[in-house]
Every structure is written in structure tokens, then in C-alpha cells.
Scaffold this active site. Structure first.
Site, short mmCIF file in Angstrom:
data_model
loop_
_atom_site.label_atom_id
_atom_site.label_comp_id
_atom_site.label_asym_id
_atom_site.label_seq_id
_atom_site.Cartn_x
_atom_site.Cartn_y
_atom_site.Cartn_z
N TYR A 107 -90.69 36.78 -6.11
CA TYR A 107 -91.11 37.67 -5.01
C TYR A 107 -90.93 39.12 -5.41
O TYR A 107 -91.86 39.94 -5.30
CB TYR A 107 -90.31 37.36 -3.74
CG TYR A 107 -90.48 38.41 -2.66
CD1 TYR A 107 -91.69 38.55 -1.98
CD2 TYR A 107 -89.44 39.29 -2.34
CE1 TYR A 107 -91.86 39.53 -1.01
CE2 TYR A 107 -89.61 40.26 -1.36
CZ TYR A 107 -90.81 40.39 -0.71
OH TYR A 107 -90.97 41.36 0.24
N LYS A 127 -93.73 42.31 -6.24
CA LYS A 127 -93.74 43.67 -5.67
C LYS A 127 -93.72 44.71 -6.79
O LYS A 127 -94.43 45.72 -6.73
CB LYS A 127 -92.54 43.86 -4.74
CG LYS A 127 -92.60 43.04 -3.47
CD LYS A 127 -93.70 43.52 -2.52
CE LYS A 127 -93.82 42.67 -1.28
NZ LYS A 127 -95.01 42.97 -0.47
N ASN A 130 -98.66 32.83 8.15
CA ASN A 130 -97.29 32.97 8.65
C ASN A 130 -97.26 33.72 9.98
O ASN A 130 -96.33 34.48 10.25
CB ASN A 130 -96.42 33.70 7.60
CG ASN A 130 -94.94 33.54 7.89
OD1 ASN A 130 -94.49 32.48 8.34
ND2 ASN A 130 -94.16 34.59 7.67
N SER A 162 -90.63 46.85 -1.31
CA SER A 162 -89.36 46.37 -0.78
C SER A 162 -88.21 46.93 -1.60
O SER A 162 -88.36 47.17 -2.81
CB SER A 162 -89.36 44.84 -0.88
OG SER A 162 -88.06 44.33 -0.73
P1 NAD Z 1 -94.94 38.41 7.81
O1 NAD Z 1 -94.94 37.14 7.06
O2 NAD Z 1 -94.48 38.38 9.22
O3 NAD Z 1 -96.37 39.10 7.76
C1 NAD Z 1 -97.23 38.95 6.65
C2 NAD Z 1 -98.58 38.53 7.19
O4 NAD Z 1 -99.49 38.39 6.10
C3 NAD Z 1 -98.55 37.19 7.93
O5 NAD Z 1 -99.15 37.34 9.19
C4 NAD Z 1 -99.36 36.24 7.04
O6 NAD Z 1 -100.06 35.28 7.80
C5 NAD Z 1 -100.27 37.22 6.32
N1 NAD Z 1 -100.73 36.78 4.99
C6 NAD Z 1 -100.00 36.23 3.99
N2 NAD Z 1 -100.78 35.99 2.93
C7 NAD Z 1 -102.04 36.39 3.26
C8 NAD Z 1 -103.29 36.39 2.59
N3 NAD Z 1 -103.40 35.93 1.35
N4 NAD Z 1 -104.37 36.89 3.24
C9 NAD Z 1 -104.26 37.35 4.51
N5 NAD Z 1 -103.11 37.36 5.20
C10 NAD Z 1 -102.01 36.90 4.58
O7 NAD Z 1 -94.03 39.44 6.96
P2 NAD Z 1 -93.53 40.89 7.36
O8 NAD Z 1 -92.06 40.83 7.50
O9 NAD Z 1 -94.36 41.46 8.43
O10 NAD Z 1 -93.81 41.63 5.98
C11 NAD Z 1 -94.98 42.41 5.77
C12 NAD Z 1 -94.97 42.95 4.36
O11 NAD Z 1 -93.77 43.70 4.16
C13 NAD Z 1 -94.96 41.87 3.28
O12 NAD Z 1 -95.77 42.31 2.22
C14 NAD Z 1 -93.52 41.79 2.86
O13 NAD Z 1 -93.37 41.37 1.53
C15 NAD Z 1 -93.08 43.24 3.01
N6 NAD Z 1 -91.63 43.38 3.23
C16 NAD Z 1 -91.03 42.69 4.24
C17 NAD Z 1 -89.65 42.80 4.40
C18 NAD Z 1 -88.94 42.02 5.46
O14 NAD Z 1 -87.71 41.82 5.33
N7 NAD Z 1 -89.60 41.58 6.54
C19 NAD Z 1 -88.89 43.63 3.55
C20 NAD Z 1 -89.56 44.34 2.56
C21 NAD Z 1 -90.94 44.21 2.41
N1 UFG Z 2 -76.52 36.59 5.53
C1 UFG Z 2 -75.53 35.74 5.97
N2 UFG Z 2 -75.92 34.59 6.59
C2 UFG Z 2 -77.23 34.26 6.80
C3 UFG Z 2 -78.22 35.16 6.35
C4 UFG Z 2 -77.83 36.32 5.70
O1 UFG Z 2 -74.34 35.99 5.80
O2 UFG Z 2 -77.51 33.20 7.36
C5 UFG Z 2 -76.11 37.85 4.87
C6 UFG Z 2 -76.59 37.98 3.43
O3 UFG Z 2 -75.67 37.38 2.56
C7 UFG Z 2 -76.70 39.49 3.29
C8 UFG Z 2 -77.09 39.96 4.68
O4 UFG Z 2 -76.72 38.92 5.57
O5 UFG Z 2 -75.44 40.04 2.98
C9 UFG Z 2 -78.59 40.22 4.83
O6 UFG Z 2 -79.31 39.08 4.41
P1 UFG Z 2 -80.90 38.94 4.68
O7 UFG Z 2 -81.30 37.62 4.14
O8 UFG Z 2 -81.18 39.25 6.08
O9 UFG Z 2 -81.52 40.14 3.83
P2 UFG Z 2 -81.48 40.43 2.26
O10 UFG Z 2 -81.04 41.85 2.12
O11 UFG Z 2 -80.74 39.42 1.51
O12 UFG Z 2 -83.01 40.27 1.89
C10 UFG Z 2 -84.02 41.05 2.53
C11 UFG Z 2 -85.37 40.34 2.46
C12 UFG Z 2 -85.82 40.23 1.03
C13 UFG Z 2 -85.83 41.57 0.40
C14 UFG Z 2 -84.48 42.25 0.54
C15 UFG Z 2 -84.48 43.65 0.03
O13 UFG Z 2 -85.27 39.04 3.01
O14 UFG Z 2 -87.13 39.73 1.00
O15 UFG Z 2 -84.11 42.29 1.94
O16 UFG Z 2 -85.41 44.40 0.75
F1 UFG Z 2 -86.11 41.42 -0.91
#
Ligand code: NAD
Ligand code: UFG
Length: 337
Positions: A150, A154, A37, A126
Site C-alpha cells: 500500500y 503511494k 468500498n 499518506s
Molecule cells: P475509502 O475506501 O472510504 O474511499 C475510497 C473510494 O474509492 C471508495 O469509495 C472506493 O469504492 C473507491 N475506489 C476504490 N478503487 C476504485 C477504482 N479502481 N475506481 C473507482 N473507485 C474506486 O477511503 P478513504 O479513507 O476515503 O481514502 C481516500 C484516499 O485517501 C485513498 O486514496 C486512501 O489511500 C487515502 N488515504 C486514506 C487515509 C485514511 O486513513 N483513511 C490515510 C491516508 C491516505
Molecule cells: N490501534 C490499537 N488497536 C486497534 C487499532 C489501532 O491499539 O484496534 C493503535 C495502533 O497500534 C496505532 C494507533 O492505534 O498506534 C493508530 O492505528 P490506526 O490503524 O488507526 O492507524 P495507523 O497510523 O496505524 O495507520 C493509518 C492508516 C494507514 C496509513 C497510516 C499513515 O490506516 O493506511 O495511517 O498515514 F498508512
């Protein structure tokens, strides 16, 4: 000689920003990603920003022998584990992929670290582990639940690392529960680059602002919030990255494991986020009100007190800085990396 940190998922959104902060702070970084990704271009951008080489290894964290080889070559003393899959909707249709990447990937990595004597570990959890919160702001001792694979992946990993630190006091594990990361590096060189149509609010608004998508669908305006739209705790990705450095420093200075929220403590509605972005890009963002998205909760924001007490860390950047940086990244890279 600087300590060497293994960063998995290093080319992803949060990993790439954290690599920049680590390198700038003088840590040595060994980067791992399977690029499922993300893009190799991120490595070039990190190197440009930090004016130094970033050793990168194309490795899947489920590949035990590749990790064993890497750990035999490098003198790693801690790992920050970002690698994993993160789409809630995809996890519902492909649960095995999520349990395999996230849970098996973490177990494989922990086993290899253990065999090489590495006992410091930072895990990307998360706010999703709070399920439907009973109270906001959410503190770390709130009840935990998961409503999709998902989130369950976690929760499982949190329990696994808890069991590991119970079993062996040598382990020092930081479990970091992120709220909603947004924004980008202030240079506009690094940012979030979702594949396909974004699921999350900020990248979606950014693509509307740049003209790639016609309008934002606001998922519900009848929630019990100040303007009826969903409330979240958006945290600047550079603040989040700095939180990892604070957590790491604590692991080096004190024994024991801990779990903290990384959020700002401030709730922002969808309409407030849209208004802030309009200010940043100087144009209006067309919206239409759509039904609530299945599984969404009304309001989710952190109690940020524990992180401040334990790590002496708090988010510094404002919503306006976040959207300004997000917009700069989107404008400079309309098609991502
Ligand atoms: P991202 O997808 O941008 O980064 C994750 C990276 O991990 C990617 O570069 C992907 O290629 C790599 N990856 C996936 N599976 C792999 C594997 N099996 N081996 C090696 N590499 C692998 O996501 P991010 O937003 O940077 O999130 C990073 C971490 O934080 C994740 O664990 C995600 O669940 C957690 N997280 C993200 C958010 C969010 O909203 N972005 C919120 C809470 C937690
Ligand atoms: N929303 C919209 N329109 C869109 C996208 C989102 O109205 O097109 C709203 C959602 O309903 C929510 C807010 O914007 O009220 C935020 O939505 P996000 O999808 O940006 O974020 P979430 O809080 O729903 O989810 C994120 C991550 C999940 C994680 C969660 C809690 O995507 O992986 O935060 O950490 F589980």
C-alpha cells in the site's frame, strides 16, 4: 459559471466529506466511484446535506474508455483523486490488486485528463510514505520509504506525478499527505463505514462504544511514548476536506506543483483517544493490552507549518469535536449506510 471538479472515490470516507465542502463552497462536482468500498446511499446523503443534485458515475478509474466518455461530456477543469484501496494488511496479501487499483488507476486517470487538457490534479497520499520516521514532527522533506505494498503504491504515484510536473510545467499537482483522518460530518449523516471488522483505531473504538465489538485491543503499551501506547496525528475529516479546497484554490491561482502534510501537528496516544471517546459517549470503553501490531511505529505526527504557509490552511477542530462527531455518526448509523 463555476469550475467543474472531477472527484474520484467520491462516495468514500474522505471523498464524501470533500464533496460536501466543494458543493457548499460553490464548485460544481462530478462524482466517480466503482463502489468497491462505499455505498450509493452516500450520494443521497450528500444531496440532502447540500440541497442539490450530485452527478454520479459508476466508473472504475482503470476503465480508460469510460473515463474518456465522461471527460468528453463534462467540462472538467481539475480532478481530486481519492479512488484507491487503503488497507495495509490486505495490500500484503493482495499486492497486485493494490498496484493495479492505485498505480494503474492513477496512470489511466492522468492519461485521460492529459488528453482532455486538464492539468490540475490533487492526489491523496499518506503519511505512510515516511516509513519509520527518524524525527517527529515529520516535515515534508523527511526521507521517504515504504514497508508494505500500500505504502509503496503511494510512493510510486508520488514519483509519477513528480515526473509528470517535471516533464510538463503546465501540470499543477498538489500531493497531500494525510495523517490519521477521524470524525464525521457534524450532521451525523456522513462518516466512515468500514466493511467488516475495522483496522483503524477510531472506527474500532466507535464499534466498541455502540456494543458491536466487546473490547478494544491496545496494540502495545511499551512504546517510548508518554503512556507507552502509539502516538498518531488524528485530523478531523472536515478539516481534511477543507485542506483540499485550499489546495485546489492554490492550483487555480498559481502555477507549479507542491507536496504538503495535512495533519494537526499534535500527537495523541491510544489511551488519550480512548479517554476522549469515553467522554463523548458517556460510557467506559473496555480495553485489553495486546502485543504490538506488526509494522506499527511508535510515534507519527505532522509538522503542519508548510500547509499553513503555502495554503493558509490549518486544522481547526479539537480531538473532542472529532470524537463527538464520530460518536454521533456511529450512534445514528450503527450498521453504517
Ligand atoms: P475509502 O475506501 O472510504 O474511499 C475510497 C473510494 O474509492 C471508495 O469509495 C472506493 O469504492 C473507491 N475506489 C476504490 N478503487 C476504485 C477504482 N479502481 N475506481 C473507482 N473507485 C474506486 O477511503 P478513504 O479513507 O476515503 O481514502 C481516500 C484516499 O485517501 C485513498 O486514496 C486512501 O489511500 C487515502 N488515504 C486514506 C487515509 C485514511 O486513513 N483513511 C490515510 C491516508 C491516505
Ligand atoms: N490501534 C490499537 N488497536 C486497534 C487499532 C489501532 O491499539 O484496534 C493503535 C495502533 O497500534 C496505532 C494507533 O492505534 O498506534 C493508530 O492505528 P490506526 O490503524 O488507526 O492507524 P495507523 O497510523 O496505524 O495507520 C493509518 C492508516 C494507514 C496509513 C497510516 C499513515 O490506516 O493506511 O495511517 O498515514 F498508512
Amino acid at each position: 459559471m463555476a469550475e467543474t471538479i472531477l472527484v474520484t472515490g467520491a462516495t468514500g470516507y474522505i471523498g464524501s466529506h470533500t464533496c460536501v465542502c466543494l458543493l457548499k463552497a460553490g464548485w460544481r462536482v462530478v462524482a466517480v466511484d466503482n463502489l468497491s468500498n462505499s455505498s450509493m446511499r452516500t450520494v443521497d446523503r450528500i444531496q440532502t446535506l447540500c440541497r442539490q443534485k450530485l452527478p454520479f458515475h459508476l466508473i472504475d478509474v482503470r476503465d480508460e474508455s469510460a473515463l474518456m466518455r465522461l471527460l468528453s461530456q463534462e467540462n472538467i477543469s481539475a480532478a481530486i483523486h481519492f479512488a484507491g484501496l487503503k488497507s495495509v494488511s490486505e495490500s500484503i496479501s493482495k499486492p497486485l490488486d493494490y498496484y493495479d487499483n492505485n498505480v494503474n488507476g492513477s496512470i489511466t486517470l492522468l492519461k485521460v485528463l492529459h488528453q482532455h487538457g486538464v492539468r490540475k490534479f490533487v492526489f491523496s497520499s499518506s503519511a505512510t510514505v515516511y516509513g519509520e520516521p527518524k524525527h517527529v514532527p515529520i516535515s515534508e522533506n523527511a526521507s521517504l520509504s515504504a514497508t508494505n505494498p500500500y505504502g509503496r503504491s503511494k510512493l510510486f504515484i508520488e514519483q509519477i506525478v513528480n515526473d509528470l510536473s517535471e516533464a510538463d510545467a503546465e501540470w499543477r499537482i498538489a500531493t497531500l499527505r494525510y495523517f490519521n483522518p477521524a470524525g464525521a460530518h457534524e450532521s451525523g449523516l456522513l462518516g466512515e463505514d468500514p466493511r467488516g471488522q475495522p483496522n483503524n483505531l477510531m472506527p474500532y473504538i466507535a464499534q466498541v462504544a455502540v456494543g458491536k465489538l466487546p473490547h478494544l485491543s491496545v496494540f502495545g503499551n511499551d512504546y517510548p511514548t508518554s503512556d507507552g501506547t502509539g502516538v498518531r496525528d488524528y485530523i478531523h475529516v472536515m478539516d481534511l476536506a477543507q485542506g483540499h479546497l485550499s489546495a485546489l484554490s492554490r492550483l487555480y491561482s498559481r502555477s507549479g506543483s507542491f507536496t504538503v502534510n495535512l495533519g494537526t501537528g499534535q500527537g495523541v496516544t491510544v489511551l488519550q483517544a480512548v479517554a476522549a471517546f469515553e467522554k463523548a459517549c458517556g460510557a467506559s470503553i473496555p480495553i485489553t493490552v495486546a502485543p504490538r501490531r506488526a509494522g506499527d511505529i511508535a510515534s507519527c505526527y505532522a509538522s503542519a507549518n508548510k500547509a499553513e504557509e503555502l495554503l493558509n490552511w490549518k486544522a481547526e477542530k479539537t480531538l473532542l469535536q472529532m470524537v463527538n462527531d464520530h460518536w454521533r455518526w456511529q450512534k445514528q448509523n450503527p450498521n453504517g449506510y
